[in-house]
Structures are given as structure tokens and as C-alpha cells.
Motif scaffolding. Sequence first.
Motif: not given
Lengths: 332, 348
Positions: B60-65, B261-266
Motif C-alpha cells: 500500500g505504498c506507491p513509492v515502495c512498489v 517492486r519485489g512482487i513481479g509483474p501484475v
Amino acid sequence: MTERVTEGHGGGGRQMNRLLDDLLDGFDGSAGGVTLHDRDDGGTIPLAEGELVVTTDSHIVDPLSFPGGDIGRLSVAGTVNDLAAMGAEPLALTCALVVEEGLPRETLKDAMDSTREICDKVGVPLLTGDTKVMGRGEVDGLVTNTTGLGVADPVVRDSGLSRGDGIVLTGPVGRHGLAILSEREGFEFDGLESDVAPLWGAAEAALETGGVTAMKDPTRGGLAGALNEMAEKSGVGVRVRGEALPRDAAAESAAELLGMDPLEVANEGVLVIGVREESAEEVLEAVRGTRYGREAEVVGEAVEGQGVVLETGVGGERFVRTPERGPLPRIC
Amino acid sequence: MTLRYRDRETAERLSERIEDLIPDGPVKIIHVCGSHEGAVARYGLRNLLPENLDLVMGPGCPVCVTPAEDVDLAVALVEDGRTVATYGDMFRVPGTEKSLAEADGDVRKLHGPGDVESLPEGSVFFAPGFETTAVTHAAALTDWPEDVHFLSSGRLIPPAMELLWGMGDLEFDGFLAPGHVASVIGLEPFEPFEESYSVPVVAGGFEPLDVLAAVLMLVEQVADGRSEVENAYPRAVDEEGNPAARRLMDETFDVETARWRGIGPVPRSGLRLSDDYEHIDARRLDADTPEPRDLHSGCRCNLVLTAKETPESCELFGEACTPADPRGPCMVSKEGMCRIWLRHGGPP
């Protein structure tokens, strides 16, 4: 990459503490009493009776004059309060000035007038000083340094809390930092003024009850930093009841609007006083009878454990941590 | 003086009602918003919830993702001599090799796209953000200077929620959806959760009572075995959202598969500038970027962002990773879980 000093290193938070860990390593730092490494509000030299307390402060506040005070009042109050928090009656102050070439003489005179006025009120002489001028742009306007000397018998430490002690707060928190930030940003909050004030009167009244165990003035790092430091050094936890905190409506509005937590904002006219459980009411009454202690409250207590826990206004609980760095530069 | 949405007695009543209704056994509710985590942490709301109710934070943090490759592109453009402007929260977010704060060149912090007029010719505005921020970007783009490029890193919340649900290894019972996002997109984009996935969704606001009321509505649904999309924030959220804002977003951005970021393609989660804005699209500029790497050694932001770990489980947290010297993006932004927990801690 060369490591460089950043603004955060002067913020009075954990970042500054890490810098000091590095810089102070290797100093003896002791004159037989409270030492450099105790990182209390001052150091002490034992005398035949009591101890001589020495404290020093530089002041880089921007702007030089702000709602509720100016750099002169701040210089004296800040140093008197460091002495007061050690239980020391102020005996004498020094004041060194570093002035930027081009500063209006009137500005400098105003600052010194206000220094004199507050020295007179406290009844502490300005004993000596120093004056230097730097070129335009080499320093911003005016920087002062004040050293304070006082005698305490006994010395009150920030590490003296025991389980069960009450925590007295002499007034609402956040006003100084929020008043300066608002002034800087051009906001006007009705009634928002810095709390900058000398607190020896409040400290003396509390000390006379004999029930004081610890004191600290929550300047940079705010109440959050001060309580954590007291808890950690004393080996206890602290619980604070949010509902019991003295409140200032203007500071609360400003904090809300500016997105700041008043607990993390610097104060210049508030003392945190640890008191024996059975003395809490007596200390409260004594402090409330002083000019700057009228809004004092018992806001919490020292408990077994560690860390500072706040019972929030809605009845939840959270940790209150030492801020990583102060939220605002050039606040004092 | 107590503000209406911070009233203690009402909070206690909501808390008791949640306690009364919650079924036996663990119940997990996930939210996807730094502002929700901020309210939960600041007011210590987890302590007002039953022990078997776990309220956790997702991405839930745009900068983080924002993926490292986007930071790398911004860094490369700065080091190519262009001015890059972005939000203060983005400044210290680590890229693969460096952050914008460490980049050699002219990096400026802006409060928003309204200030881009002040940028020199050839500048780039680096624009992360969820729906709420993307709308302001879309509005600004209707009157955008011809000589300022736009680096779109916008992301959409509902697809990320779908991804979390589809991960399989993360079991939870309901979504607390961000009310401000819902105020833009309305409730319709959350309907798949009701229809296809059978998981309750409640849009909630950001005052402590808003959060507690939304949690209560989720617990009611769990207790009743319902899975509906509900609105606990009617003073801000209309079922339709803001049609003008939605239209503006549709006209400005195309939706594409995008990396988190850290999650991959969505799938269908990224906002790319539409062809009308080709001439200012910063992704068309030449730049020499490294092979991207989202996570630096030891950083567990990927696990924090997917609600699998709390910040305190990370060895770097508050020690080797601080806001002044962050290893991962979650320690940078005020919306990042690690930054929030460093400030307020987890539940005592």
C-alpha cells in the motif's frame, strides 16, 4: 563515497546519537561527577557541598524572532532549563555571539535586550562572553552559544526513574517547534506561540517537596525522545496516558495540519519530572503554583519492562519511539 | 475537545461489537494503504481488536512498489544531464545501484505536478502514485509544458488486491479497501471480489473510528458468511466514484501489465501514458540503465509488501536500515510499513 554530516545528524534523534557514539569514543569526559558519556543535560564537578553543574548550548534558530520569543530568550531559557533539569540553581551564564556581516545592528541589539530581560527575570548574571563576525553568507544572521553554571544538591539525573514513579509534565508539548515551523511556512494559527521559558522556578518548587527522582527537558526529540532516554537510562518502561497530556488547541491544530506528531516536536518551556508515587500530588500542586507550571499534569508512570507505551486517545496502545531525527532543522 | 471520528467511547463500543461478533479461530484482514497503516499505528488500534483478529498491510505504498528499473531510469536521465523532479518520498528510494539522492546531477523535490512549470527545458517529472495521485497527474497533463517529460509509474490498487488473493499462500478473510482510492474509482472495480473470489471488501476512511467501523463491517460479513462490497466511508465515497476523474484517467493513461517492486509483474495494474502524450513520454528517452535488481541483500521488503512478514522480523530494521540510510523502499516513504513501524512500533 566520503561520509558527510547531514542535517539529521543535528536533529536530536537516533541519527545524532550514532554520530556522538563515534565522535565521543575515547574521551575521558569525567571530572568526578556526571560525565560526558552520561549524556545528561550537563556534566558536574563535585564540590565540598553539592555539585557544580556545567551545561552548554548553541542556538541556530531560524527565524531569529518567532511568536513567543526570539534567539535571546531561547539562549537563556535553554541553558537555564538544562541546569534546572539537573536540579541546579543557575549561578551564571556566558554568551558567545557569531554574527554575519551585514546583520542590522538593531536585530543584534534586540536579541541582547531580550537576553538581558530574561537573565534579570531569572536573576542570573551574564558573566562573560565573546563576539565574532563572519563574512556575508558564511553564517546565517546570528548564532549564539551559552554556557550555564549552577549548583545542585543533590544532582537530579535523567536516569533516576524507578518502577512506580509518576511522570509529571509541566505543560503541553509541541508548541515551540510548531510555532517556528508555522512562522517559517507563513501559516498563522490563532494563539500558537513558542513555550520558550525559564523553568528553574518550576524545578525548584518540585525539588522542595523532596519527591523528585528524575528530570529532563524535552527539547529536540520532543517528549518521545526524552521519555525514551529516561526509560532506557533508568532501566524501566514508561506508560503514558494520552488523555492526561496537557493540551494546547492551537498546537494540536497546527500539528494535525502540518502532519507532525506533537510528541516528537521540540519544546523549550516544558519539564518532565519523575516523582515518587506517594509524592505525585504534592509535586503537581507545587509545580502548578509556579508561573510556567500551571498546566502541569501527572501523565503516566514508570513500569517494569522497557520502552515507552502510549495509551492513545481512542483507547489503543502504541510504542512511542525516539525519533530517528528531529522533524525540523534549525529549531533551537 | 475531541474530534468526532476520534471519540473514545464510540471506539470502545465498536471494539466491543467486533469482539462480540468475531467467530472463533483466526480471522485475518488485509489492508493495502499506508494511510490506513498510519492510522492503525498512530492510534494503536490493533490493541482494540480481538486477539484472534490479525490486521495486516499489503502493498500500500506507491513509492515502495515502484520497481527499481524505474528508479534506475530516473537516475540515468539525471546523470545524462537532465533535471529530474519527483516527490520527496521518492528521493531516497534505492535503485539497483543508487537512489536519486545519490545521483550526480540536478534532482528536485516537488510537492506535485502543479509545480512543473518551474522546471528547465528537457526536465523529467517522475510520477509514481496510486489512483488518487494519478488523477492529479491526469489533470495536470491536460495543460502540460511541451518541454517537460513525464515518467509514469502509476499503479492501480484493485489488480494488486487480486494478485494478493491469487497468491494462495496468503490466507485472509477480507479486504479493507482504501477509501480515498474508492472515492475516485467507486466500488465497481472491487466487484470481482464479491462475484468471482467470494471475499468481503469494505472501503474505509482514515480516522480511527473509520478504520474500526470498516473492520466491524468486515467481521460482520465474515460472521454471516457473506462476501460483499460495502462502503464504510460514505461521507467521502460514492458508489460511482468520481466519474469525471475516472474519465480523465481513461483519456490520459492506458492500462498495462506492470512490475511491482519485489512482487513481479501484475496484469492490468500499470498506468502508461496514452499515445496522445507520446511526445513527452520519458520512457522513450535513451538511457543506459543497469540490469534491474529490486532487493538489496537482507532486505525483506518483498515479504513486508505482501503481508507475509512484519518489519520487526527483518534483521536490518532500524539498525542497518533507517530512513536516513535505507536499504529498501519500505523504510523510505512515510507510507512504507517499515518507516511507520520504526516511528510507532508494532502493537505493544
